[in-house]
Design a protein around this motif. Structure first.
Motif, PDB file in Angstrom:
ATOM      1  N   ASP A 134      29.060  16.359 -19.285  1.00  0.00           N
ATOM      2  CA  ASP A 134      28.838  15.518 -20.652  1.00  0.00           C
ATOM      3  C   ASP A 134      28.060  14.417 -19.986  1.00  0.00           C
ATOM      4  N   PRO A 135      27.063  14.084 -20.281  1.00  0.00           N
ATOM      5  CA  PRO A 135      26.104  12.839 -19.924  1.00  0.00           C
ATOM      6  C   PRO A 135      26.509  11.729 -20.563  1.00  0.00           C
ATOM      7  N   SER A 136      27.388  11.661 -21.616  1.00  0.00           N
ATOM      8  CA  SER A 136      27.685  10.540 -22.315  1.00  0.00           C
ATOM      9  C   SER A 136      29.012   9.873 -21.509  1.00  0.00           C
ATOM     10  N   LEU A 137      29.654  10.723 -20.494  1.00  0.00           N
ATOM     11  CA  LEU A 137      30.643  10.309 -19.655  1.00  0.00           C
ATOM     12  C   LEU A 137      30.257   9.099 -18.724  1.00  0.00           C
ATOM     13  N   PRO A 138      31.086   8.193 -18.363  1.00  0.00           N
ATOM     14  CA  PRO A 138      30.711   7.311 -17.019  1.00  0.00           C
ATOM     15  C   PRO A 138      30.193   7.941 -15.825  1.00  0.00           C
ATOM     16  N   ASN A 139      29.329   7.276 -15.187  1.00  0.00           N
ATOM     17  CA  ASN A 139      28.626   7.793 -14.125  1.00  0.00           C
ATOM     18  C   ASN A 139      29.641   8.268 -12.932  1.00  0.00           C
ATOM     19  N   ASP A 140      30.791   7.603 -12.727  1.00  0.00           N
ATOM     20  CA  ASP A 140      31.849   8.009 -11.712  1.00  0.00           C
ATOM     21  C   ASP A 140      32.511   9.317 -12.101  1.00  0.00           C
ATOM     22  N   GLU A 141      32.670   9.621 -13.608  1.00  0.00           N
ATOM     23  CA  GLU A 141      33.391  10.914 -14.073  1.00  0.00           C
ATOM     24  C   GLU A 141      32.263  11.708 -13.926  1.00  0.00           C
ATOM     25  N   ILE A 142      30.937  11.712 -14.494  1.00  0.00           N
ATOM     26  CA  ILE A 142      29.828  12.772 -14.039  1.00  0.00           C
ATOM     27  C   ILE A 142      29.829  13.428 -12.666  1.00  0.00           C
ATOM     28  N   ASP A 143      29.807  12.173 -11.643  1.00  0.00           N
ATOM     29  CA  ASP A 143      29.799  12.514 -10.182  1.00  0.00           C
ATOM     30  C   ASP A 143      30.791  13.360  -9.880  1.00  0.00           C
ATOM     31  N   ARG A 144      32.111  13.109 -10.322  1.00  0.00           N
ATOM     32  CA  ARG A 144      33.311  13.820  -9.878  1.00  0.00           C
ATOM     33  C   ARG A 144      33.557  15.347 -10.382  1.00  0.00           C
ATOM     34  N   LEU A 145      33.013  15.569 -11.954  1.00  0.00           N
ATOM     35  CA  LEU A 145      32.947  16.749 -12.096  1.00  0.00           C
ATOM     36  C   LEU A 145      31.562  17.686 -11.728  1.00  0.00           C
ATOM     37  N   ASP A 146      30.620  17.021 -11.495  1.00  0.00           N
ATOM     38  CA  ASP A 146      29.314  17.836 -10.957  1.00  0.00           C
ATOM     39  C   ASP A 146      29.945  18.041  -9.543  1.00  0.00           C
ATOM     40  N   TYR A 147      30.554  17.395  -8.919  1.00  0.00           N
ATOM     41  CA  TYR A 147      30.899  17.649  -7.490  1.00  0.00           C
ATOM     42  C   TYR A 147      31.860  18.969  -7.526  1.00  0.00           C
ATOM     43  N   LEU A 148      32.777  18.897  -8.328  1.00  0.00           N
ATOM     44  CA  LEU A 148      33.730  19.962  -8.466  1.00  0.00           C
ATOM     45  C   LEU A 148      32.917  21.381  -8.788  1.00  0.00           C
ATOM     46  N   THR A 149      32.242  21.328  -9.855  1.00  0.00           N
ATOM     47  CA  THR A 149      31.511  22.595  -9.994  1.00  0.00           C
ATOM     48  C   THR A 149      30.486  22.878  -8.979  1.00  0.00           C
ATOM     49  N   MET A 150      29.824  21.984  -8.180  1.00  0.00           N
ATOM     50  CA  MET A 150      28.768  22.325  -7.053  1.00  0.00           C
ATOM     51  C   MET A 150      29.718  23.124  -5.960  1.00  0.00           C
ATOM     52  N   MET A 151      30.832  22.528  -5.594  1.00  0.00           N
ATOM     53  CA  MET A 151      31.544  22.984  -4.602  1.00  0.00           C
ATOM     54  C   MET A 151      32.168  24.305  -4.853  1.00  0.00           C
ATOM     55  N   GLN A 152      32.523  24.446  -6.237  1.00  0.00           N
ATOM     56  CA  GLN A 152      33.300  25.888  -6.622  1.00  0.00           C
ATOM     57  C   GLN A 152      32.102  26.920  -6.483  1.00  0.00           C
TER      58      GLN A 152
END
Length: 545
Positions: A480-498
């Motif tokens: 969700d692009p409305s989230l803070p950048n730190d949370e965007i990075d954390r979620l995108d990282y988890l999706t990428m690694m999975q």
């Protein structure tokens, strides 16, 4: 002067002058920094391929962008060395522009169309004996950090470029501003077309980024003092453009003085129209998705073998290309990479929003990834940070220091056309990790994909128009692009690694047939739509006409 060694195609006989601050045409010609230049270089190649009546107008940078080398501890060293180009032709044309109330001579050189099979390109310089030292430095460095020098560069490109074309006898039908750097050209044209609506018929504009750093703003009175408005007073300019902001945006100025503008992907069109929706009297912003010239970027044998040969021959050619890349890795880092191992590359301009360090977001998980002996990986980073972007420079150096721990992790310097092509031809997986909505297009994945390097990317820019996850690419759905950048990075990282650990790596090692099918599907799909011949044609059809 006979500029075109080919017979111009009838449907492309409209004379276009394409103004760009940078052109990436050949490794030997250091007139670019990154993606904007790569795109302009491909456009010039395809204009030649399509026999278009187009001429490029750019700047001849005496010291280029910068030379990327290393200090003794391997960290980034920024060097400036004077460049010499004996293959450019002196046109003997000199024009005069006024900068800071002082006359400055602009000299024009020609890159003939036959030299690198491109459209002809005019390169402008003030680094000539007619000028004093300060005026000569205007054309020393691409994207000089000094604000007044940057403005002076834009005056030379815009006003000087129009005057040089006139002196050459080139009767221009359309002036194309590739980004807002050449905006002063409209204030030179205003002397011929005093009515703004008449002027707009001859000007088009391409916006390349939603990043504010790429949409320059300057104090309007500083621009006037420097000569940006070409003799028009601030009040005259404001009245003509109906633009009264003291902070003058080059992008807003371009949108107000063009008949039409384009964004560089479908997502970027939506972002750009939202960004500039409140600009009164702006032109329409359409979408023409970026592309690259595959004649230049593609390995010819990979392309010919894609359909006509057995898979083992495709695999053999890919291993040869990996060997060539790994020679560069060994030469720079002393690390010997294995062509049988999955090789992941992250390579592009170093900027924070592109998240070059996303792969090491969790360092312990990264150690497990690169230490796995059953399914090993090799990882390469490369790219050029802007020399005064301390955050980006520190990110680059942090990666270098981190890589010393691993035999199978390398950070390469000298990211220019030659190294870029080696990386794209020698990689297996091309990783792209921008925050969603901030990658206007991106094109490096196109030229990697045409060389059987599968694109693994956030669903942004061109990738969103191309991707069929698991069929021609691998996609990281954005958070969700409305989230803070730190949370965007954390979620995108988890999706990428999975996706990387559970799908990509197992497919590479356990299902070669499926891996090759994905790579071949990508090559076919890229060639069908993301070759810049399609893009060059669309500019004529949708923008110039």
């Amino acid at each position: 002067m006979d500029l075109y060694p080919y017979t111009v195609a009838e449907e492309f006989s409209c004379q276009v002058a394409y103004f760009s601050m940078e052109f990436a045409i050949d490794q030997a010609l250091k007139t670019y920094s990154g993606g904007l230049g790569f795109l302009a270089g491909s456009h010039m190649r395809s204009a030649n391929d399509r026999r278009q009546k187009l001429i490029g107008v750019g700047m001849l940078w005496s010291y280029g962008y910068y030379d990327q080398s290393r200090h003794e501890d391997n960290t980034l060293k920024i060097d400036y060395k004077r460049k010499f180009y004996y293959f450019l032709e002196d046109t003997s044309i000199k024009v005069e522009v006024t900068i800071n109330s002082k006359p400055v001579t602009v000299k024009a050189y020609l890159l003939p169309a036959t030299t690198f099979d491109t459209a002809p390109v005019i390169f402008l310089t003030t680094d000539c004996f007619e000028n004093d030292h300060l005026s000569r430095t205007i054309c020393h460095k691409l994207y000089d950090a000094n604000e007044e020098t940057r403005i002076a560069q834009e005056i030379v490109l815009g006003i000087g470029g129009v005057k040089v074309l006139e002196a050459m006898g080139v009767d221009v039908d359309v002036y194309h501003m590739n980004e807002g750097h050449s905006l002063p050209l409209v204030f030179e044209l205003m002397k011929r077309y005093s009515n703004l609506e008449n002027l707009k018929k001859y000007v088009v504009f391409t916006t390349h980024t939603p990043e504010m750093a790429g949409n320059e703003e300057h104090n309007v009175y500083l621009l006037f003092r420097m000569g940006f408005f070409n003799g028009f007073s601030v009040e005259d300019m404001q009245k003509k453009l109906d633009y009264y902001d003291e902070h003058f945006s080059l992008t807003v100025g371009a949108l107000k003085t063009s008949k039409r503008a384009n964004a560089v992907s479908k997502i970027h069109k939506s972002v750009a129209n939202e960004m500039w929706q409140d600009v009164k009297g702006r032109c329409e912003i359409i979408s023409i998705t970026n592309a690259q010239n595959m004649r230049y970027w593609a390995d010819k044998q990979l392309m010919s073998w894609m359909q006509e040969h057995e898979d083992y021959q495709l695999v053999g050619r890919k291993k040869h290309l990996k060997y060539r890349l790994f020679e560069e890795v060994a030469d720079q880092t002393g690390k010997l990479f294995d062509p049988d191992i999955l090789t992941i590359v992250w390579a592009r301009r170093f900027a924070e929003y592109k998240r070059p360090g996303l792969l090491i977001y969790d360092m312990e998980r990264f150690r497990e990834l690169v230490s796995n002996r059953d399914r090993p990986v090799q990882i390469i980073w490369a790219g050029k940070p802007y020399p005064l972007d301390n955050r980006a420079v520190h990110m680059f150096n942090d990666l270098i220091m981190m890589s010393k721990e691993f035999k199978n992790v390398a950070i390469l310097t000298g990211y220019e056309l030659r190294l870029s092509r080696l990386l794209k031809q020698g990689s297996d997986l091309w990783l792209n990790t921008p925050r969603w909505g901030r990658e206007a297009s991106g094109t490096s994945g196109m030229t990697a994909g045409i060389n059987a390097s599968i694109h693994f990317s956030i669903d942004d820019g061109w990738h969103a128009e191309f991707q069929k996850d698991g069929v021609n690419s691998f996609t990281i759905p954005h958070s969700d692009p409305s989230l803070p950048n730190d949370e965007i990075d954390r979620l995108d990282y988890l999706t990428m690694m999975q996706k990387l650990e559970n799908t990509i790596i197992p497919t590479y090692y356990e299902n070669e047939k499926e891996w090759l099918m994905i790579a071949k599907n990508a090559m076919n799909d890229i060639l069908a739509y993301f070759d810049s011949s399609r893009m060059a044609d669309e500019y004529y059809e949708k923008l110039y006409f």
